[in-house]
Design a protein around this motif. Structure first.
Motif, PDB file in Angstrom:
ATOM      1  N   GLN A   8       0.921  -1.099  -0.004  1.00 49.65           N
ATOM      2  CA  GLN A   8      -0.120  -0.026  -0.162  1.00 49.65           C
ATOM      3  C   GLN A   8       1.028   1.358  -0.097  1.00 49.65           C
ATOM      4  OE1 GLN A   8      -3.516  -0.378   0.310  1.00 49.65           O
ATOM      5  NE2 GLN A   8      -4.134   1.809   0.624  1.00 49.65           N
ATOM      6  N   LEU A   9       0.669   2.070  -1.054  1.00 50.72           N
ATOM      7  CA  LEU A   9       1.579   3.448  -0.899  1.00 50.72           C
ATOM      8  C   LEU A   9       0.532   4.344  -0.646  1.00 50.72           C
ATOM      9  CD1 LEU A   9       3.638   5.450  -1.967  1.00 50.72           C
ATOM     10  CD2 LEU A   9       2.791   5.294  -4.284  1.00 50.72           C
ATOM     11  N   TYR A  10       0.985   5.179   0.405  1.00 47.60           N
ATOM     12  CA  TYR A  10       0.017   6.262   0.805  1.00 47.60           C
ATOM     13  C   TYR A  10       0.986   7.257   1.034  1.00 47.60           C
ATOM     14  CZ  TYR A  10      -2.603   8.868   4.178  1.00 47.60           C
ATOM     15  OH  TYR A  10      -3.424  10.079   4.890  1.00 47.60           O
ATOM     16  N   THR A  11       0.519   8.499   0.321  1.00 47.33           N
ATOM     17  CA  THR A  11       1.157   9.564   0.274  1.00 47.33           C
ATOM     18  C   THR A  11       0.768  10.900   1.440  1.00 47.33           C
ATOM     19  OG1 THR A  11      -0.195  10.277  -1.539  1.00 47.33           O
ATOM     20  CG2 THR A  11       1.924   9.256  -1.927  1.00 47.33           C
ATOM     21  N   ALA A  12       0.356  10.327   2.471  1.00 50.85           N
ATOM     22  CA  ALA A  12       0.080  11.211   3.687  1.00 50.85           C
ATOM     23  C   ALA A  12      -0.976  12.044   3.067  1.00 50.85           C
ATOM     24  CB  ALA A  12       1.369  11.781   4.137  1.00 50.85           C
ATOM     25  N   ASN A  13      -1.953  11.994   2.601  1.00 53.06           N
ATOM     26  CA  ASN A  13      -2.942  12.742   2.054  1.00 53.06           C
ATOM     27  C   ASN A  13      -3.797  13.180   3.256  1.00 53.06           C
ATOM     28  OD1 ASN A  13      -2.175  11.922  -0.758  1.00 53.06           O
ATOM     29  ND2 ASN A  13      -3.415   9.983  -0.415  1.00 53.06           N
ATOM     30  N   ASN A  14      -3.841  12.781   4.327  1.00 50.42           N
ATOM     31  CA  ASN A  14      -4.688  13.123   5.331  1.00 50.42           C
ATOM     32  C   ASN A  14      -3.903  13.932   6.183  1.00 50.42           C
ATOM     33  OD1 ASN A  14      -7.268  12.240   4.118  1.00 50.42           O
ATOM     34  ND2 ASN A  14      -6.547  10.096   4.630  1.00 50.42           N
ATOM     35  N   LEU A  15      -2.646  13.878   6.338  1.00 57.71           N
ATOM     36  CA  LEU A  15      -2.104  14.735   7.661  1.00 57.71           C
ATOM     37  C   LEU A  15      -2.398  16.213   6.986  1.00 57.71           C
ATOM     38  CD1 LEU A  15       1.421  13.291   7.631  1.00 57.71           C
ATOM     39  CD2 LEU A  15      -0.472  12.792   8.989  1.00 57.71           C
ATOM     40  N   ASN A  16      -2.496  17.006   8.350  1.00 58.71           N
ATOM     41  CA  ASN A  16      -3.023  18.309   8.198  1.00 58.71           C
ATOM     42  C   ASN A  16      -2.176  19.271   9.170  1.00 58.71           C
ATOM     43  OD1 ASN A  16      -3.863  17.614  10.747  1.00 58.71           O
ATOM     44  ND2 ASN A  16      -5.954  17.783  10.533  1.00 58.71           N
ATOM     45  N   GLY A  17      -1.236  18.973   9.637  1.00 56.26           N
ATOM     46  CA  GLY A  17      -0.241  19.901  10.381  1.00 56.26           C
ATOM     47  C   GLY A  17      -0.629  19.930  11.874  1.00 56.26           C
ATOM     48  N   SER A  18      -1.675  19.134  12.312  1.00 57.24           N
ATOM     49  CA  SER A  18      -1.834  19.204  13.703  1.00 57.24           C
ATOM     50  C   SER A  18      -0.868  18.174  14.456  1.00 57.24           C
ATOM     51  CB  SER A  18      -3.356  18.678  13.906  1.00 57.24           C
ATOM     52  OG  SER A  18      -3.401  17.267  13.609  1.00 57.24           O
ATOM     53  N   VAL A  19      -0.181  17.332  13.883  1.00 58.99           N
ATOM     54  CA  VAL A  19       1.067  16.736  14.688  1.00 58.99           C
ATOM     55  C   VAL A  19       2.183  17.168  14.176  1.00 58.99           C
ATOM     56  CG1 VAL A  19       1.817  14.192  14.997  1.00 58.99           C
ATOM     57  CG2 VAL A  19      -0.740  14.834  14.760  1.00 58.99           C
ATOM     58  N   ARG A  20       3.204  17.359  15.397  1.00 58.74           N
ATOM     59  CA  ARG A  20       4.220  18.012  15.019  1.00 58.74           C
ATOM     60  C   ARG A  20       5.481  17.105  15.520  1.00 58.74           C
ATOM     61  NH1 ARG A  20       4.710  23.408  13.835  1.00 58.74           N
ATOM     62  NH2 ARG A  20       2.760  24.286  13.598  1.00 58.74           N
ATOM     63  N   SER A  21       6.644  17.223  14.755  1.00 58.47           N
ATOM     64  CA  SER A  21       7.742  16.314  15.180  1.00 58.47           C
ATOM     65  C   SER A  21       8.400  16.942  16.845  1.00 58.47           C
ATOM     66  CB  SER A  21       8.990  16.460  14.316  1.00 58.47           C
ATOM     67  OG  SER A  21       9.577  17.697  14.351  1.00 58.47           O
ATOM     68  N   PRO A  22       9.139  16.219  17.336  1.00 59.02           N
ATOM     69  CA  PRO A  22       9.819  16.695  18.600  1.00 59.02           C
ATOM     70  C   PRO A  22      10.689  17.753  18.307  1.00 59.02           C
ATOM     71  CG  PRO A  22      10.405  14.458  18.322  1.00 59.02           C
ATOM     72  CD  PRO A  22       9.730  14.826  17.010  1.00 59.02           C
ATOM     73  N   GLU A  23      11.001  18.467  17.128  1.00 59.67           N
ATOM     74  CA  GLU A  23      11.662  19.571  16.816  1.00 59.67           C
ATOM     75  C   GLU A  23      10.829  20.843  16.312  1.00 59.67           C
ATOM     76  OE1 GLU A  23      14.130  16.123  16.699  1.00 59.67           O
ATOM     77  OE2 GLU A  23      12.559  16.840  15.095  1.00 59.67           O
ATOM     78  N   GLY A  24       9.295  20.369  16.291  1.00 63.75           N
ATOM     79  CA  GLY A  24       8.214  21.469  16.056  1.00 63.75           C
ATOM     80  C   GLY A  24       8.026  21.489  14.772  1.00 63.75           C
ATOM     81  N   ILE A  25       8.501  20.661  13.840  1.00 62.96           N
ATOM     82  CA  ILE A  25       8.170  20.406  12.526  1.00 62.96           C
ATOM     83  C   ILE A  25       6.811  19.848  12.093  1.00 62.96           C
ATOM     84  CG2 ILE A  25       8.526  19.450  10.060  1.00 62.96           C
ATOM     85  CD1 ILE A  25      11.607  19.232  11.125  1.00 62.96           C
ATOM     86  N   ALA A  26       5.672  20.527  11.580  1.00 66.89           N
ATOM     87  CA  ALA A  26       4.596  20.218  11.283  1.00 66.89           C
ATOM     88  C   ALA A  26       4.305  19.074  10.081  1.00 66.89           C
ATOM     89  CB  ALA A  26       3.571  21.353  10.954  1.00 66.89           C
TER      90      ALA A  26
END
Length: 375
Positions: A311-329
Motif C-alpha cells: 500500500q503506497l500512501y502519500t499522507a493525504n490526510n495529514l494536516n499539520g496538527s501533529v508535529r515532530s519533537p523539533e516542532g516540524i508540522a
C-alpha cells in the motif's frame, strides 16, 4: 574567516566520526508509563555504519530512523513523536505494528467457515488497521538482543474475541538492524482457532530529513497491477493494469508527476495515492518490491518483502496538527508509507490471496527497508 571555516569543518568531521563510531548494539531506556503504571521502554539500535533506529514496545512504534545522506550527514527519516504521552493521545499511525488486520475490511464484516463476524467500524463504516484498540495500542513484551546485528523481539497474545476476531493469536515481531543499513522486520503468528491475519508496519518516510515534502521523491514499484477501490477506499475486487494510468510506477517516476490527476476516479477516491499495488512477482520469497529516491539528500530506500502487495500512501490526510519533537508540522504529503501486506478486504474476495490462518499453521512475513545513497 578561513580559520573559522576550517575550525567548523573540523568540528563537523569530529561529530560525524563520533556518531558513526559510537557504541553499536542495543540500549534500553524508560520512555514513560502506561495509565495503569506499566513501564514502557525505548530501545535504541545502532550499527557501525551510522544507522540508528529507536523503537518503543508500546505499539511497536518506530520512533525514529537515522541514516546518512550522500555527504555522510545522519538525519532522521521517519515521522515520530517526542514522548510516550504524545503516542498515547493517538496518532495517524506514525510507525506502529498494525494488526490483527492491516488496512480495510468492508463494513467490518466477514464470514469464515460459515460463521459471520462483525468488527468495529469507523465513521466511514469500514474496519481499518485492527479496530478501535488494535496492536498499535498494546504494550508488547520486549526482549532486546545485543550483538553485531542488534534486534528487538516483541511478543503479544491477542485473546479470542479481541476486537471480535476469532481465535487466540500469539504474535511475535522482531526488528533487526542489519550491518548494511537495513531494518528487517519479521512477523510470526499462530492461532488456536481459524482467523484472519494481515500484519504490517505503518512507518511514514521522509528521506529528505524533514526538509521538504515527498512530491519530488522518485518511486519505483515492481507491480503491473493495482487494486481498484470504491469511494470508501475498500477494494471492489477488480485488479487493474497500471499501464497508461497515474498508477504506473514500473519505471522510476516522481510522486508529483500524476498525483493530482483528478480526471482519474481512483486518484479522486484516494485524494492522491492510497492504494494497494499487486506485485508482478506473487511468490513468498524475499524480493525487491519498491524503491524511493530523494534527489536532494541522495538517499535511496529499497523495500524487500515476502508479501504479495504494498500500500503506497502519500499522507493525504495529514494536516499539520501533529508535529515532530523539533516542532516540524506533519502536513499533507510530507511523507509516504510503503505498507507491505496481503490485500485489503481479502476475507471478502475469494480471488485475492488468502489471509486465513488455521491452527497448526504459522503466519510468516518479512519486510526489509534498506538504505543507500546515490551520488
Amino acid at each position: 574567516m578561513k580559520r573559522r571555516t576550517s575550525f567548523l569543518l573540523l568540528i563537523s568531521t569530529v561529530l560525524l566520526y563520533a556518531f558513526v563510531h559510537q557504541k553499536t548494539g542495543i540500549e534500553q531506556s524508560v520512555f514513560g508509563k502506561m495509565p495503569d503504571g506499566r513501564e514502557v521502554g525505548l530501545f535504541t539500535l545502532r550499527n557501525a555504519k551510522g544507522m540508528e533506529v529507536k523503537i518503543t514496545n508500546y505499539g511497536g512504534y518506530i520512533v525514529s530512523c537515522t541514516v546518512p545522506d550522500r555527504a555522510g550527514k545522519p538525519e532522521n527519516v521517519v515521522l515520530g513523536l517526542g514522548t510516550l504521552a504524545d503516542y498515547l493521545k493517538g496518532t495517524p499511525s506514525l510507525g506502529p505494528i498494525i494488526g490483527r488486520y492491516g488496512n480495510r475490511i468492508a463494513h467490518g464484516k466477514f464470514t469464515l467457515d460459515g460463521t459471520d463476524y462483525t468488527l468495529f467500524t469507523n465513521p466511514s463504516g469500514i474496519h481499518i488497521h485492527g479496530g478501535k484498540v488494535g496492536f498499535d495500542k498494546k504494550l508488547w513484551d520486549a526482549t532486546p538482543v545485543d550483538g553485531a546485528e542488534p534486534a528487538l523481539k516483541l511478543q503479544y497474545t491477542s485473546p479470542d474475541g479481541e476486537e471480535n476476531y476469532p481465535g487466540t493469536l500469539n504474535v511475535n515481531v522482531t526488528y533487526t538492524l542489519q550491518k548494511d543499513n537495513a531494518l528487517r522486520i519479521d512477523y510470526k503468528a499462530t492461532t488456536d482457532k481459524a482467523t484472519v491475519v494481515n500484519l504490517t508496519n505503518h512507518a511514514y518516510f521522509n528521506l529528505s530529513g524533514m526538509k521538504a515534502d515527498v512530491m519530488n521523491n522518485v518511486v519505483m514499484i515492481k507491480a503491473d497491477k493495482v487494486l481498484a477501490t470504491d469511494k470508501t477506499q475498500v477494494p471492489t475486487g477488480e485488479i487493474r493494469p497500471v499501464a497508461g494510468t497515474p498508477f504506473d510506477f514500473t519505471k522510476p517516476t516522481p510522486i508529483g508527476a500524476h498525483i493530482n490527476d483528478t480526471t482519474d476516479t481512483q486518484i479522486r477516491y484516494g485524494k492522491g495515492y492510497d492504494h494497494c499495488w499487486v506485485f508482478t512477482d506473487q511468490s513468498a520469497k524475499l524480493k525487491l518490491g519498491a524503491t524511493v529516491f530523494e534527489p536532494t539528500s541522495g538517499r535511496l530506500m529499497e523495500v524487500y518483502t515476502t508479501e504479495p502487495g504494498v500500500q503506497l500512501y502519500t499522507a493525504n490526510n495529514l494536516n499539520g496538527s501533529v508535529r515532530s519533537p523539533e516542532g516540524i508540522a506533519y502536513t499533507r504529503r510530507f511523507a509516504l508509507c510503503l505498507e507491505t501486506q496481503h490485500f485489503p478486504d481479502s476475507p471478502n474476495h475469494p480471488n485475492f490471496p488468502t489471509t486465513t490462518l488455521r491452527p497448526g499453521a504459522t503466519y510468516l512475513s518479512t519486510t526489509v527497508y534498506k538504505f543507500k545513497v546515490q551520488k
